[in-house]
Scaffold this active site. Structure first.
Site, PDB file in Angstrom:
ATOM      1  N   ASP A  47       0.850  -1.199   0.000  1.00 37.18           N
ATOM      2  CA  ASP A  47       0.000   0.000   0.000  1.00 37.18           C
ATOM      3  C   ASP A  47       0.881   1.243   0.000  1.00 37.18           C
ATOM      4  OD1 ASP A  47      -1.927   1.930   0.388  1.00 37.18           O
ATOM      5  OD2 ASP A  47      -2.947   0.870   2.012  1.00 37.18           O
ATOM      6  N   HIS A  91     -10.116  -0.968  -7.104  1.00 40.91           N
ATOM      7  CA  HIS A  91      -9.763   0.217  -6.316  1.00 40.91           C
ATOM      8  C   HIS A  91      -8.792   1.123  -7.062  1.00 40.91           C
ATOM      9  CE1 HIS A  91      -8.954   2.545  -2.661  1.00 40.91           C
ATOM     10  NE2 HIS A  91      -7.654   2.366  -2.866  1.00 40.91           N
TER      11      HIS A  91
HETATM   12  C1  HEM Z   1      -8.767   0.775   3.981  1.00 40.12           C
HETATM   13  C2  HEM Z   1      -8.827   1.554   2.916  1.00 40.12           C
HETATM   14  C3  HEM Z   1      -7.883   1.474   1.751  1.00 40.12           C
HETATM   15  C4  HEM Z   1      -7.030   0.472   1.392  1.00 40.12           C
HETATM   16  C5  HEM Z   1      -6.786  -0.826   2.091  1.00 40.12           C
HETATM   17  C6  HEM Z   1      -6.343   0.911   0.210  1.00 40.12           C
HETATM   18  C7  HEM Z   1      -5.394   0.161  -0.459  1.00 40.12           C
HETATM   19  C8  HEM Z   1      -4.779   0.547  -1.622  1.00 40.12           C
HETATM   20  C9  HEM Z   1      -3.836  -0.233  -2.364  1.00 40.12           C
HETATM   21  C10 HEM Z   1      -3.370  -1.632  -1.948  1.00 40.12           C
HETATM   22  C11 HEM Z   1      -3.469   0.454  -3.443  1.00 40.12           C
HETATM   23  C12 HEM Z   1      -2.524  -0.009  -4.563  1.00 40.12           C
HETATM   24  C13 HEM Z   1      -1.090   0.288  -4.294  1.00 40.12           C
HETATM   25  C14 HEM Z   1      -0.780   1.736  -4.195  1.00 40.12           C
HETATM   26  O1  HEM Z   1      -0.631   2.453  -5.193  1.00 40.12           O
HETATM   27  O2  HEM Z   1      -0.723   2.212  -3.064  1.00 40.12           O
HETATM   28  C15 HEM Z   1      -4.134   1.709  -3.380  1.00 40.12           C
HETATM   29  C16 HEM Z   1      -3.993   2.723  -4.305  1.00 40.12           C
HETATM   30  C17 HEM Z   1      -4.576   3.955  -4.182  1.00 40.12           C
HETATM   31  N1  HEM Z   1      -5.510   4.324  -3.247  1.00 40.12           N
HETATM   32 FE1  HEM Z   1      -6.200   3.220  -1.759  1.00 40.12          FE
HETATM   33  N2  HEM Z   1      -6.782   2.150  -0.119  1.00 40.12           N
HETATM   34  C18 HEM Z   1      -7.727   2.521   0.782  1.00 40.12           C
HETATM   35  C19 HEM Z   1      -8.427   3.704   0.806  1.00 40.12           C
HETATM   36  C20 HEM Z   1      -8.221   4.753  -0.045  1.00 40.12           C
HETATM   37  C21 HEM Z   1      -8.883   6.023   0.008  1.00 40.12           C
HETATM   38  C22 HEM Z   1      -9.924   6.424   1.039  1.00 40.12           C
HETATM   39  C23 HEM Z   1      -8.379   6.781  -0.993  1.00 40.12           C
HETATM   40  C24 HEM Z   1      -8.700   8.198  -1.384  1.00 40.12           C
HETATM   41  C25 HEM Z   1      -9.847   8.758  -1.295  1.00 40.12           C
HETATM   42  C26 HEM Z   1      -7.415   5.976  -1.700  1.00 40.12           C
HETATM   43  C27 HEM Z   1      -6.691   6.397  -2.780  1.00 40.12           C
HETATM   44  C28 HEM Z   1      -5.808   5.641  -3.476  1.00 40.12           C
HETATM   45  C29 HEM Z   1      -5.031   6.145  -4.591  1.00 40.12           C
HETATM   46  C30 HEM Z   1      -5.059   7.545  -5.140  1.00 40.12           C
HETATM   47  C31 HEM Z   1      -4.263   5.076  -5.030  1.00 40.12           C
HETATM   48  C32 HEM Z   1      -3.274   5.080  -6.197  1.00 40.12           C
HETATM   49  C33 HEM Z   1      -3.934   4.770  -7.465  1.00 40.12           C
HETATM   50  C34 HEM Z   1      -2.931   4.800  -8.612  1.00 40.12           C
HETATM   51  O3  HEM Z   1      -2.658   5.909  -9.082  1.00 40.12           O
HETATM   52  O4  HEM Z   1      -2.428   3.751  -8.986  1.00 40.12           O
HETATM   53  N3  HEM Z   1      -7.348   4.749  -1.110  1.00 40.12           N
HETATM   54  N4  HEM Z   1      -4.953   1.749  -2.265  1.00 40.12           N
END
Ligand code: HEM
Ligand code: CU
Lengths: 202, 405
Positions: free
Chosen positions: B224, B315
């Site tokens: 993450d 996601h």
């Molecule tokens: C428990 C809640 C969440 C989990 C477990 C989670 C997990 C992840 C994971 C595993 C990734 C892919 C790896 C990475 O690029 O970091 C990711 C990407 C991302 N997450 Fe989350 N996330 C959560 C909540 C959120 C929230 C609330 C937001 C924003 C409102 C968010 C925004 C993003 C963004 C912007 C990316 C990158 C997307 C990209 O450009 O590839 N996430 N998240």
């Protein structure tokens, strides 16, 4: 009790000093000319840079203990270092918090620690330091009429043996440090600041 | 997806931490081998990292660009009723002084136990201002609307006890001991002027359990943080730091969300389903369409039957910035406050997003996620707090001085 300790003082700068320092610290956002002017003022306060005791003296970790107006007094602490090759004597102090500040030491009298004025001031040894700390030497602020609250800044000016002066600000911190050591039933001549504060709080 | 301004698949090198001893070489274990003619002994000397510290004073506050530490506590304070600008000034003067000293590994003024803060382990202290602080100093209109009125989202189940606050203090360290001391001393100095609204503790994998720069795993087991902008780049600066008004220049906006994970259900979900929800593999965070962790999933790829491999609801697909203003730094930590008496987990993510403008970044992205994110099945937002993060300050100043005066 403060009346007993009243003295004539060479200069009165109490309230205005704090304002002056506030203006200095705010000058980072001012124009370059203003900052330069402020920097010049600082030099004037310290006198000729190479010649004075003030130029060899540094103060670090300085703070003042918070106190309410009823207590009427408090103490200032910190570490004074002397980078020169001659001893420097701190002869007197003035602060923005009141019109009266004394140089105090703690001594054993009978079986009690009491504080009293330090004869001859604090000597900061050449190349050494002199610590002002709870339970030891301190600057004693007397005759306070306004409280010193946590986060307040008190401006302090030390007058040194050669007549030069050193100015700094001390941040007010809340603590009970040192209080446990002192007897609260002290009479005024050998007054005990911490004990007095506890009495005042009752 | 080929949007040049968003290309960011570079190695994460971390932020401005200073290695107190030994430079980068110290991060690896040194191996000292004995000479040929002496008995065959080898000695592994690992350099201690406790003395590493981060600079407090600077253009930006610490604890943003610095690679996320192993431990965090987010503390939200409320100013005491009737507080005015003078109270706020005193509070910030005290806390700034404390933060600067303890990040150097020194005691706060008036404290006499130097052993406790001596090994700061990249301790950082970061301050954020909530709407109530702007009101107290008589500048309510300077509080950005998104900070005062973050929109609600259909999936929210926010609880007061994890939400809001006039002043946020984010304290991070790779070591929970100096962190505990720092948080305690900061709180102690604040308590004549403020009360504690909430305090939330979180963590990341231990420092050094994987090579520096490795993306952390969260409690779902996912890597993450992959897509975060790398530190010390213009991309990072543009994403995270504000360009104005003057008092905010070099500052940021923080959206803090406490997001519960439904781990029992997640545990029992098949791995293909887990990977489809994210469009990334559980093993190494690489896209389900192939490539390395730093690559984007290929949303155009199809399987042998012609069906898209990447689900539209994944996601990452929904979260990816569609315009540069939507980018954010996710400086997240896990939390685990369970188990409950009946053995249920109480785990999730302390999601902390820093961005130049939360209205354009967090709100835009979370609007999409609330509508379509496959992960909504296993996550619930239960706390929310928004803060303006003032710029850093120089020695002799306090954080927020340009605003508070
Ligand atoms: C428990 C809640 C969440 C989990 C477990 C989670 C997990 C992840 C994971 C595993 C990734 C892919 C790896 C990475 O690029 O970091 C990711 C990407 C991302 N997450 Fe989350 N996330 C959560 C909540 C959120 C929230 C609330 C937001 C924003 C409102 C968010 C925004 C993003 C963004 C912007 C990316 C990158 C997307 C990209 O450009 O590839 N996430 N998240
Ligand atoms: Cu005294």
């Amino acid at each position: 009790m403060p009346a007993n300790l009243k003295r004539s003082r060479r200069f009165a700068f109490a309230a205005s000093a704090l304002v002056a320092v506030a203006a200095l610290s705010a000058c980072s956002s001012d124009s370059a000319t203003d900052s330069d002017a402020a920097a010049d003022n600082v030099k004037v306060v310290g006198g000729d840079a190479s010649a004075t005791a003030a130029d060899r003296l540094n103060i670090a970790d300085q703070w003042v203990k918070t106190a309410d107006a009823k207590a009427g007094m408090t103490a200032i602490f910190g570490t004074i270092t002397n980078t020169g090759d001659q001893d420097v004597v701190v002869e007197s102090a003035k602060t923005s918090a009141s019109d009266t500040t004394e140089l105090h030491e703690m001594v054993m009298k009978g079986n009690e620690m009491i504080m009293q004025e330090k004869e001859g001031g604090f000597t900061v040894p050449a190349g050494g330091e002199h610590e002002l700390a709870p339970g030891g030497d301190h600057l004693m602020v007397l005759n306070m009429t306004e409280p010193i609250e946590a986060g307040d800044e008190v401006t302090v000016r030390l007058t040194l043996g050669d007549g030069s002066t050193q100015e700094f600000t001390a941040l007010a911190k809340e603590t009970t440090a040192g209080e446990e050591k002192y007897d609260t039933e002290m009479d005024m001549g050998d007054s005990d600041e911490m004990g007095e504060m506890e009495d005042a709080a009752k | 997806m080929s949007q040049p301004p968003l290309s960011r698949r570079r190695l994460l090198l971390g932020g401005g931490a200073t290695l107190a001893g030994g430079g980068l070489a110290g991060a690896a274990a040194g191996l000292a081998l004995s000479g040929n003619d002496s008995p065959a002994v080898s000695q592994v000397v690992e350099e201690a990292k406790g003395s590493e510290n981060v600079a407090f004073y600077g253009v930006h506050q610490p604890g943003i660009e610095d690679a996320a530490q192993a431990h965090v506590r987010f503390l939200a304070l409320d100013l005491k009723p009737g507080s005015d600008v003078e109270h706020v000034r005193r509070l910030l003067r005290l806390l700034t002084d404390d933060a600067a000293r303890m990040m150097r590994g020194e005691v706060p003024l008036a404290a006499n136990d130097p052993e406790l803060p001596a090994l700061p382990s990249r301790l950082t202290v970061t301050f954020g201002f909530g709407p109530g602080l702007f009101d107290a100093i008589g500048r309510p209109d300077d509080c950005p609307d998104v900070i005062r009125n973050l929109p609600t989202f259909a999936t929210d189940q926010l609880e007061d006890r994890w939400s809001g606050g006039d002043l946020l203090i984010q304290v991070c360290s790779d070591d929970a001991v100096p962190l505990s001391y720092a948080l305690r001393r900061l709180t102690r100095d604040a308590r004549s002027l403020a009360t504690v609204r909430w305090c939330q503790s979180g963590f990341n994998p231990a420092r050094g359990s994987e090579p520096a720069g490795t993306t952390h795993r969260n409690l779902f087991g996912q890597r993450d943080g992959t897509a975060n902008p790398p530190g010390a780049t213009t991309e990072f600066t543009d994403t995270v730091f504000s360009t104005g008004p003057d008092w905010l220049k070099g500052g940021s906006m923080l959206v803090f969300r406490r997001i519960r994970m439904d781990l029992d259900d997640w545990d029992d979900l098949g791995r293909p389903a887990k990977e489809m929800a994210m469009a990334r593999k559980m093993s190494d965070g690489s896209p389900v369409t192939g490539g390395s962790e730093q690559d984007d999933p290929d949303t155009a790829a199809v399987d042998q039957n012609g069906f898209p491999i990447v689900a539209q609801e994944a996601h990452v697909v929904q979260a990816t910035a569609r315009v540069p203003e939507e980018r954010m730094l996710r400086r997240a930590f896990s939390y685990d406050d369970g188990p409950s008496a009946d053995g249920k987990p109480d785990c999730g993510l302390l999601f902390a997003a820093y961005q130049a403008d939360a209205a354009k970044a967090f709100v835009a992205v979370q609007t999409r996620l609330a509508e379509a994110d496959a992960m909504n099945e296993w996550i619930t937002h239960i706390g929310s707090a928004t803060f303006v993060v003032p710029p850093g300050c120089a020695e002799g100043e306090f954080i927020g001085q340009a605003l508070v005066g």
